[in-house]
Design a protein around this motif. Sequence first.
Motif, PDB file in Angstrom:
ATOM      1  N   THR A 112       5.746  -9.407  25.546  1.00  0.00           N
ATOM      2  CA  THR A 112       6.413  -9.178  26.824  1.00  0.00           C
ATOM      3  C   THR A 112       7.855  -9.658  26.703  1.00  0.00           C
ATOM      4  O   THR A 112       8.095 -10.856  26.508  1.00  0.00           O
ATOM      5  N   ASP A 148       6.093  -8.565  34.068  1.00  0.00           N
ATOM      6  CA  ASP A 148       4.699  -8.478  33.644  1.00  0.00           C
ATOM      7  C   ASP A 148       4.246  -7.027  33.524  1.00  0.00           C
ATOM      8  O   ASP A 148       4.374  -6.249  34.472  1.00  0.00           O
ATOM      9  N   ASN A 153      -2.843 -10.296  31.723  1.00  0.00           N
ATOM     10  CA  ASN A 153      -2.001 -10.857  30.667  1.00  0.00           C
ATOM     11  C   ASN A 153      -1.999 -12.381  30.705  1.00  0.00           C
ATOM     12  O   ASN A 153      -2.126 -12.991  31.775  1.00  0.00           O
ATOM     13  N   TYR A 155      -0.023 -15.980  28.902  1.00  0.00           N
ATOM     14  CA  TYR A 155       1.245 -16.382  28.315  1.00  0.00           C
ATOM     15  C   TYR A 155       1.234 -17.840  27.887  1.00  0.00           C
ATOM     16  O   TYR A 155       0.469 -18.663  28.397  1.00  0.00           O
ATOM     17  N   ASP A 218      -1.001 -14.051  34.621  1.00  0.00           N
ATOM     18  CA  ASP A 218      -0.215 -13.242  35.568  1.00  0.00           C
ATOM     19  C   ASP A 218      -0.974 -13.013  36.872  1.00  0.00           C
ATOM     20  O   ASP A 218      -0.653 -12.093  37.624  1.00  0.00           O
ATOM     21  N   ALA A 222       0.833 -10.222  39.070  1.00  0.00           N
ATOM     22  CA  ALA A 222       0.382  -9.093  38.253  1.00  0.00           C
ATOM     23  C   ALA A 222       1.246  -7.848  38.480  1.00  0.00           C
ATOM     24  O   ALA A 222       1.422  -7.394  39.606  1.00  0.00           O
ATOM     25  N   TYR A 226       8.514 -12.367  37.373  1.00  0.00           N
ATOM     26  CA  TYR A 226       8.360 -13.762  37.766  1.00  0.00           C
ATOM     27  C   TYR A 226       9.412 -14.582  37.028  1.00  0.00           C
ATOM     28  O   TYR A 226       9.687 -14.348  35.843  1.00  0.00           O
ATOM     29  N   SER A 255       3.079 -13.863  24.290  1.00  0.00           N
ATOM     30  CA  SER A 255       1.987 -13.130  24.933  1.00  0.00           C
ATOM     31  C   SER A 255       0.740 -13.415  24.112  1.00  0.00           C
ATOM     32  O   SER A 255       0.726 -13.166  22.904  1.00  0.00           O
TER      33      SER A 255
END
Length: 328
Positions: A112, A148, A153, A155, A218, A222, A226, A255
């Motif tokens: 990402t 995102d 996902n 992180y 996320d 989502a 952010y 990610s």
Amino acid sequence: MAFLNKIVPILLLPVLAGCEEVFTPDLPHTPVLCVNSLVSAGEPIEVSVSKSRLYTDSADKSEVKDAVVNIYANGKLQLDSYIPVEGDEIRIVAQSKSFGTADAEVFVPMATPIQGVKWETYDVNCWQNDYGYYNIQFRLKVFLTISDPAGENYYKFSFQNTNTDNIYEDEDNQSNSHTPYISVTDLQYDLEPIFSEHIGIFESVMGGDAYAFSFFTDRQFAGKSYTLTLQFNNCWFSGTFDEMPDCDFILTLNSISSSYYNWANYVWQRDNGALNELSDYGFGNPIWGYSNCTSGAGVVAAQSTDEYRIDLSDFIKETITNHKNNNQ
């Protein structure tokens, strides 16, 4: 009364701790293969194979000498030199005549990209030390924005200084050096709420915090953007205007696979969670170790990385120049 029933066991913990006795139970244990690997896009795959052991056993009892490891990418057997890429489906299979088979699959996530970074310095203090070097102490606040992608996902954020090898502290706990350096440390994890999303109300009341935990999901943003607020309270520079070290400060956004996040969350619950302490005294169910291997031992995880470099050299030069002008 129901409330009191929950509080009383907690109050009994110090009493029970004072009369506990250490003993080693005679538990049956059949060792199984334990497979661990962190698959990183663009890097060779390293696999660690051992066997499970009792908590009371020494680490040297976990070695497996006859293990054979095969790596598959997208269903095809690969050589040991295979370099995984984003989007790969990796399967690691370990076999041993003595301890059986263990395998695990993991998807290498797409990186990402860091969408944008803004930063500012404040509480800047500059002076010249006995060696003729300028010491600069400051705080750094960074606003890192990610966008995102679709889907679920996970992180991990990390950071790295590029020049900290020559740091030492004098008797007054002030950093000095004959060799130029720059250091940015002391991230305030509690100022970024996303790092605390795994902490429940009960853990929070019992004093749980997100110190050194920079994994997040996320779930709260989502498919949207952010911005992480990252404040570093202990930042130092020592050097001269003409003798300037590498002033890059690296921000890394990984990610990661769900297995990596689940393992990190388990480690936090084990080491910092109040529920684990209650289970140790028999007031709750035990927190079982996390594994995504078929043997039930070990974790195979994956990550892809994007980096952003903040160049602090202009800020350093401007600060030294202002100090010189103010002291002429």
